[in-house]
Design an enzyme around this catalytic site. Structure first.
Site, PDB file in Angstrom:
ATOM      1  N   ASN A   1       0.837  -1.189   0.000  1.00 43.17           N
ATOM      2  CA  ASN A   1       0.000   0.000   0.000  1.00 43.17           C
ATOM      3  C   ASN A   1       0.881   1.251   0.000  1.00 43.17           C
ATOM      4  O   ASN A   1       2.100   1.165  -0.065  1.00 43.17           O
ATOM      5  CB  ASN A   1      -0.957  -0.040   1.198  1.00 43.17           C
TER       6      ASN A   1
ATOM      7  N   HIS B   1      24.058   0.405  11.754  1.00 44.97           N
ATOM      8  CA  HIS B   1      25.330   1.095  11.948  1.00 44.97           C
ATOM      9  C   HIS B   1      26.033   0.534  13.173  1.00 44.97           C
ATOM     10  O   HIS B   1      25.386   0.047  14.104  1.00 44.97           O
ATOM     11  CB  HIS B   1      25.092   2.599  12.114  1.00 44.97           C
TER      12      HIS B   1
ATOM     13  N   LYS C   1      13.213  -9.003  16.239  1.00 45.96           N
ATOM     14  CA  LYS C   1      13.642 -10.402  16.329  1.00 45.96           C
ATOM     15  C   LYS C   1      12.681 -11.253  15.513  1.00 45.96           C
ATOM     16  O   LYS C   1      11.595 -10.806  15.134  1.00 45.96           O
ATOM     17  CB  LYS C   1      13.711 -10.870  17.781  1.00 45.96           C
TER      18      LYS C   1
END
Length: 196
Positions: free
Chosen positions: A85, A115, A166
């Site tokens: 969408n 990072h 996770k």
């Protein structure tokens, strides 16, 4: 020992410099294709969709609503019946793989990039990328964010606004920040489509 290019390092999940000229050029190509797609008039949406799909590694019959953004495109693989969408962003420095029948609600963000925690490395401009894998028949709700390295199992549902950091098991609903399992889904029942 052979010296790897920054692109090879990126694709292998090693620290790399995204400021590398080759990677900048790759991103510029993707940005131009996204811009063309996002600005196309409704009457030209199908042809604009084909141009956008030419970026992707695989997208047999995907349908994407504008606006859509990605970093490279060539790391994105979409299964059959993929739907995204409005306002979806896929940062694909590493592979992003979607199974069949995946639906993304408005404002979904998937980011393979990360990072270093070490400020010295981060300040040098280094980053890493880990793949994201989405199974079959997954629904990702409005504004959800899927972080690098995550795998989502078949038939899972990601609630609106969830931040998934996770892996998510198949046949579960996750919600919250960070996302946690809130229920199991019984996908063994059959749905009758006949009218009696």
């Amino acid at each position: 020992m052979e010296k790897l290019s920054e692109k090879e390092k990126m694709l292998r999940g090693e620290l790399y410099f995204p400021s590398n000229k080759v990677l900048q050029q790759d991103r510029a190509i993707a940005k131009a294709a996204c811009q063309q797609f996002n600005q196309a008039p409704e009457a030209q949406r199908k042809s604009a969709m084909k141009a956008l799909q030419s970026l992707f590694a695989e997208s047999p019959n995907a349908w994407i609503e504008p606006t859509f953004y990605c970093d490279y495109g060539y790391n994105i693989r979409m299964g059959r019946n993929f739907y995204a969408n409005h306002n979806v962003v896929i940062l694909d420095a590493a592979p992003v793989t979607f199974g069949d029948d995946v639906m993304l609600a408005p404002g979904v963000l998937l980011s393979t990039a990360s990072h270093p925690l070490d400020a010295k490395r981060r300040n040098k401009g280094l980053e890493t990328a880990r793949p994201i894998t989405i199974g079959n028949s997954v629904w990702i709700g409005m504004g959800a964010k899927i972080l690098d390295g995550v795998t989502i199992g078949d038939n899972a549902v990601i609630a609106a606004g969830a931040v998934v950091n996770k892996d998510v098991a198949a046949d579960t609903v996750v919600a919250g920040v960070p996302a946690v399992v809130i229920r199991q889904i019984d996908n063994t029942s059959t749905v009758s489509t006949s009218v009696e």
